[in-house]
Design a protein around this motif. Structure first.
Motif, PDB file in Angstrom:
ATOM      1  N   HIS A  99       8.236  15.432  38.880  1.00 16.15           N
ATOM      2  CA  HIS A  99       9.463  14.978  39.539  1.00 16.15           C
ATOM      3  C   HIS A  99      10.672  15.866  39.246  1.00 16.15           C
ATOM      4  CE1 HIS A  99       7.165  11.425  40.483  1.00 16.15           C
ATOM      5  NE2 HIS A  99       6.989  11.151  39.194  1.00 16.15           N
ATOM      6  N   TYR A 100      10.591  16.682  38.189  1.00  8.84           N
ATOM      7  CA  TYR A 100      11.727  17.499  37.780  1.00  8.84           C
ATOM      8  C   TYR A 100      11.344  18.973  37.730  1.00  8.84           C
ATOM      9  CZ  TYR A 100      14.182  13.276  36.286  1.00  8.84           C
ATOM     10  OH  TYR A 100      14.808  12.049  36.261  1.00  8.84           O
ATOM     11  N   ASP A 101      12.263  19.810  38.178  1.00  6.01           N
ATOM     12  CA  ASP A 101      12.149  21.253  37.975  1.00  6.01           C
ATOM     13  C   ASP A 101      12.939  21.617  36.722  1.00  6.01           C
ATOM     14  OD1 ASP A 101      10.584  21.938  40.226  1.00  6.01           O
ATOM     15  OD2 ASP A 101      12.357  21.869  41.518  1.00  6.01           O
ATOM     16  N   GLU A 102      12.407  22.561  35.975  1.00  4.33           N
ATOM     17  CA  GLU A 102      13.031  22.984  34.724  1.00  4.33           C
ATOM     18  C   GLU A 102      13.771  24.303  34.941  1.00  4.33           C
ATOM     19  OE1 GLU A 102      11.740  23.831  30.055  1.00  4.33           O
ATOM     20  OE2 GLU A 102      10.235  23.251  31.548  1.00  4.33           O
ATOM     21  N   TYR A 103      15.018  24.340  34.518  1.00  6.27           N
ATOM     22  CA  TYR A 103      15.839  25.535  34.677  1.00  6.27           C
ATOM     23  C   TYR A 103      16.390  25.991  33.327  1.00  6.27           C
ATOM     24  CZ  TYR A 103      15.961  24.826  39.743  1.00  6.27           C
ATOM     25  OH  TYR A 103      15.614  24.687  41.068  1.00  6.27           O
ATOM     26  N   THR A 104      16.366  27.289  33.133  1.00 10.42           N
ATOM     27  CA  THR A 104      17.127  27.887  32.050  1.00 10.42           C
ATOM     28  C   THR A 104      18.320  28.580  32.688  1.00 10.42           C
ATOM     29  OG1 THR A 104      15.188  28.228  30.655  1.00 10.42           O
ATOM     30  CG2 THR A 104      17.122  29.553  30.171  1.00 10.42           C
TER      31      THR A 104
END
Length: 322
Positions: A185-190
């Motif tokens: 459900h979530y995209d991970e961003y740096t």
């Protein structure tokens, strides 16, 4: 006007970026690298010179760094690992007394960043949502467990079944029981954030993490999305923040939900993508700390939708003696 990349390890791309940008301004200047085992460090082998330093936990670490910097005429130190940040910040005055600047946040802000629970409080104070932390006797599965002072995904656990929990999880006070943010459900961003010496935000590059190995990104994509105005509105000024901050956010794929995860006040392992996209934080460090120039906001300086695919390469060291 020499520069040191400390605890350089595998940061070959970062060393090369500093070599490229520094020699545009000072052609004879050198970029050194230090490590506890420089002969086995790829970054040390590509640097203009390298030297051995004690482990960060060694009481002699700060004094050893200063001795080596003076010997090699190094005036600027760029730290790269979490463990060295607080010792360097604490000894900032000692470095300065010896004519050495460290590109590092204030001691107070580094302490916040090194404690995941404290950085959660910092996020909440700045209206950034965080994953809920459960108590040991009142939690919901699935949950994510991580240490308050960890790095590189060490000692982290995804708990989906009750039997996955052990006495170690309950007895270790350093472990946080957190709401699980599912990657379905979530995209991970740096996000690579640059803060000037005035502690104001100058640039944001969100990097979508597509593949990670050992806590470091191997495939990533620069993305222009809602994270940019979201961060600008909430984190436009951070007292004590200087240079590159590597911040992690989770963004819901369908709903208007963003969660702050952590901030590491240093260049991260995936920073080469931001640099190659045009966000020249390396140049800005040199301009601010050597040339005493002021960096203006440059939020549109980088290439959108740039994909980075990393791969393993070889560095040969001739005459290695062990």
């Amino acid at each position: 006007m020499n520069i040191l990349i400390s605890s350089a390890g595998r940061r070959v791309s970062l060393v090369r970026a500093f070599q490229k940008e520094l020699k545009k301004v000072y052609p004879k200047a050198k970029v050194y690298a230090s490590d506890a085992n420089p002969q086995l460090s790829g970054a040390c082998q590509v640097a203009d010179g390298h030297f051995k330093v004690p482990m960060v936990s060694d009481p002699d670490y700060p004094e050893s760094m200063i001795r080596q910097c003076r010997e090699h005429d190094i005036q600027l130190v760029v730290p790269t690992i979490d463990a060295e940040l607080l010792p360097m910040a604490i000894n900032g005055d000692l470095f300065a007394e010896n004519g050495i600047k460290a590109v590092i946040a204030s001691e107070a802000f580094v302490e916040k960043c090194r404690n995941k629970r404290e950085i959660h409080r910092f996020f909440e104070a700045n209206k950034v949502a965080v994953a809920h932390e459960y108590s040991r006797d009142n939690y919901q599965l699935p949950l994510f467990i991580k240490p308050i002072d960890g790095s590189r995904s060490i000692d982290t656990y995804l708990i989906e079944e009750e039997e996955d929990l052990t006495d170690y999880h309950f007895d270790n006070d350093k472990l946080m029981f957190l709401e699980y943010l599912d990657h379905k459900h979530y995209d991970e961003y740096t996000c690579d954030l640059y803060y000037g010496k005035d502690h104001n935000l100058k640039c944001i590059v969100p990097r979508k993490r597509l593949e990670v190995r050992d806590g470091e990104v191997y495939k990533a994509l620069t993305v222009d999305n809602v994270l940019i105005p979201y961060i600008k509105e909430r984190l436009s000024h951070i007292e004590g923040a200087v240079g590159c901050l590597t911040s992690q956010f989770f963004k819901h794929k369908a709903e208007d939900k963003i969660y702050g995860i952590e901030i590491n006040p240093r260049f991260g392992g995936g920073f080469p993508l931001s640099y190659l996209s045009g966000a020249n934080y390396v140049k800005w460090v040199i301009q601010e700390h050597f040339l005493e120039e002021t960096i203006e906001e440059q939020f549109d300086c980088w290439e959108r939708n740039l994909l980075m695919i990393r791969y393993d390469d070889e560095i040969l060291v001739h005459g290695y003696t062990g």
